[in-house]
Structures are given as C-alpha cells and as structure tokens.
Design a protein around this motif. Structure first.
Motif, PDB file in Angstrom:
ATOM      1  N   ALA A 128      59.596  52.139  17.993  1.00 23.80           N
ATOM      2  CA  ALA A 128      60.719  51.205  17.918  1.00 23.80           C
ATOM      3  C   ALA A 128      60.444  50.036  18.843  1.00 23.80           C
ATOM      4  CB  ALA A 128      62.030  51.895  18.310  1.00 23.80           C
ATOM      5  N   PRO A 161      61.693  50.306  13.404  1.00 22.62           N
ATOM      6  CA  PRO A 161      62.995  49.645  13.575  1.00 22.62           C
ATOM      7  C   PRO A 161      63.010  48.710  14.785  1.00 22.62           C
ATOM      8  CG  PRO A 161      63.105  51.905  14.340  1.00 22.62           C
ATOM      9  CD  PRO A 161      61.753  51.745  13.720  1.00 22.62           C
ATOM     10  N   ASN A 197      61.286  46.762   8.084  1.00 22.11           N
ATOM     11  CA  ASN A 197      61.775  46.869   9.459  1.00 22.11           C
ATOM     12  C   ASN A 197      63.294  46.817   9.466  1.00 22.11           C
ATOM     13  OD1 ASN A 197      59.079  44.745  10.166  1.00 22.11           O
ATOM     14  ND2 ASN A 197      59.163  46.847  10.897  1.00 22.11           N
ATOM     15  N   GLN A 198      63.916  47.925   9.824  1.00 19.44           N
ATOM     16  CA  GLN A 198      65.371  47.981   9.923  1.00 19.44           C
ATOM     17  C   GLN A 198      65.829  47.338  11.230  1.00 19.44           C
ATOM     18  OE1 GLN A 198      66.881  51.983   9.938  1.00 19.44           O
ATOM     19  NE2 GLN A 198      69.002  51.359   9.573  1.00 19.44           N
ATOM     20  N   HIS A 222      70.445  57.565  14.419  1.00 24.96           N
ATOM     21  CA  HIS A 222      69.890  57.326  13.089  1.00 24.96           C
ATOM     22  C   HIS A 222      68.816  58.347  12.724  1.00 24.96           C
ATOM     23  CE1 HIS A 222      71.997  53.475  13.357  1.00 24.96           C
ATOM     24  NE2 HIS A 222      71.749  53.301  12.079  1.00 24.96           N
TER      25      HIS A 222
END
Length: 294
Positions: A128, A161, A197-198, A222
């Motif tokens: 991340a 993310p 990519n969130q 998440h």
C-alpha cells in the motif's frame, strides 16, 4: 524572537571584542558585522516570492529564513572574537565555534538526506501507499500536496491501494483526504484505472501518527494483508516521519501486527523550500535531542 536572539548574540560578541580595547579587533568586527548583512539580504530575497504569492504565512516564512541566516552569520563574529585575549574567553568562543560547526555539519547531512529521498524507490514490493495530507487551497490540494500525490503515483504498482490521509482543519472547506482523492481521480484517473489502484480516503487524522494509524485501520477493514507500506510526504518532512513510523510500527507489533514502513519524499516547490527546510531542521534537531533524553 529568533531574529532578536541572533542580534543579541552579535551584541554579546561586540561587548566581548570591545573589552579587548584593540582597534584592529574592533575594525575587524565592524567588517564582520557589515558582511553578516549579506546572507540576511539573500535570505529575504529568496523568500520574497512567497510573500508576493499571497500566502498568509508569507512574512513568517521570510522572517524564519532571515533569522536562520542571522544565526549562521554569527560565525563571522566568532572568528573575530576568538582573538580576544584571555584563555577563558577564547575557550568559550572556541566552544561556540565547535557547536556552530556541529550544527552546520548536521544541517548538511539533513539536506543530503532530503535530496536522496526525492528519487528513492522501494527496495521491496509494497502492499500500500499512504500519502500524508497538508494544506489545501479552497477545496483543492496546494502545490506542496500535489507534489506528494504525484510522487505517490510514481511509487504505486498495479493493484496496490493508495490511502490519502488527512482530516479537515478549522479553516478548510473539506477534508484533506477528500481533496486528495478528488485530485488523484481528476489528474491521474487513467493511471489508476489502468493499474487497478484503489483510492481509499482517511479523513480523521490531525497529525502524522494518526495518519499512519488510521490508514492501517482502513486498509485492514478492507481485508487487505498489509506488510510493506510506502509513506509519501514532502522531502523536508521525511526524517521526522521516519521517527513516527518507528513508533507506530512498534505499537502495531505489540498488537500482533507486522507492518514495516518506508518513507519517500516529494519535491518541495522552490518558493517554499528555504523556510520549510529551516523550520523542519530545527524541529528535527529538537525531536532528536528529546529522543536522546528519553
């Protein structure tokens, strides 16, 4: 206050040199004091664009740089005062010179690490990317924050993310986290979609420790397995952020986690760089000294 303190230092040196009753030393000190105005003028010149930009803190930034230049220029007076007769005074001045040199060396190391952080890349794949928030312009990230977000895109790998973290200040129209998310979708939307990519929004944090803690909570909510986290901030803020990541990672281990942080810097806009570097260096030194005492 800092500027007044530096000038008081010059007054103290002038009194010391005057006590020697030497015309040569007095003349040399007058030259040193005249020369010390040059770095002050240079500091004001490089900071003037920030005042003209309309930044509400522009004058504070300018005075910060001028005060730093004033303190740095004290070395000129010390080099004259070291010739004052008397071993006690010479020892005191030499000690002050050693302290000045130590701070100067420390500042050089600080700036070199700043420079390295701008181009550093993760040594291991990251799970991340967390971007730390800073000031907004209306509902949009300011130039410094835009640089952080652009750097985060550079560091993001496919399927990784990106957490944008920052709460809403009393004088802000929206949370920093939401403004950062809007910027990413507007400016880097195609990249985000292509690389899957969130963007996750953290909008409660009020300081760096909360940025990290709340971001980890959101990632785990998440269902994401988080081990390696890249943290993006401005280049001048990297070293203090690393101190904070050490604390947060330690707390995470105590709670059964195993997160590891790596911190990366983004370029600071040139107009804001002098004041930002001065303020952060002072803060970094104080944090380090406080850590040594604890």
């Amino acid at each position: 206050m800092a500027l007044a303190g530096a000038e008081l230092g010059w007054v103290a040196l002038w009194l010391l040199v005057s006590s020697a009753h030497s015309e040569l030393l007095s003349a040399a000190f007058e030259v040193a004091y005249g020369a010390h105005l040059l770095p002050l003028i240079a500091g004001a010149a490089v900071s003037a664009p920030l005042v003209r930009s309309g930044d509400r803190r522009g004058w504070v930034h300018l005075l910060t740089v001028v005060a730093a230049a004033d303190f740095a220029s004290l070395v000129l007076g010390l080099c004259v005062a070291v010739w004052v007769p008397g071993w006690l005074w010479r020892s005191a001045v030499l000690l002050a010179l050693c302290a000045w040199l130590a701070v100067a060396a420390w500042s050089v190391i600080f700036v070199r690490r700043i420079s390295a952080s701008r181009t550093a890349l993760p040594s291991r794949p990251v799970d991340a990317v967390v971007v730390l928030g800073c000031g907004l312009v209306g509902r949009w990230p300011g130039p410094m924050l835009c640089r952080r977000l652009d750097r985060a895109i550079q560091l993001s790998s496919p399927d990784v993310p990106v957490v944008v973290s920052g709460g809403q200040g009393a004088d802000e129209l929206t949370s920093e986290g939401q403004a950062m998310a809007d910027y990413l979708h507007s400016t880097h939307g195609e990249h985000l979609r292509r690389h899957h990519n969130q963007v996750l929004v953290e909008d409660r944090a009020t300081n760096t420790r909360e940025n990290l803690r709340h971001s980890l909570e959101i990632l785990r909510e998440h269902g994401l397995a988080i081990r390696e986290v890249a943290v993006v901030t401005s280049d001048f803020h990297v070293q203090r952020t690393e101190m904070t990541t050490d604390v947060v990672a330690g707390l995470d281990r105590e709670n059964g986690g195993n997160v590891r942080f790596s911190v990366f810097g983004a370029y600071t806009p040139p107009v804001a760089r002098p004041a930002a570097h001065v303020r952060e260096f002072v803060a970094y030194v104080l944090w380090t000294l406080r850590g040594l005492k604890s």
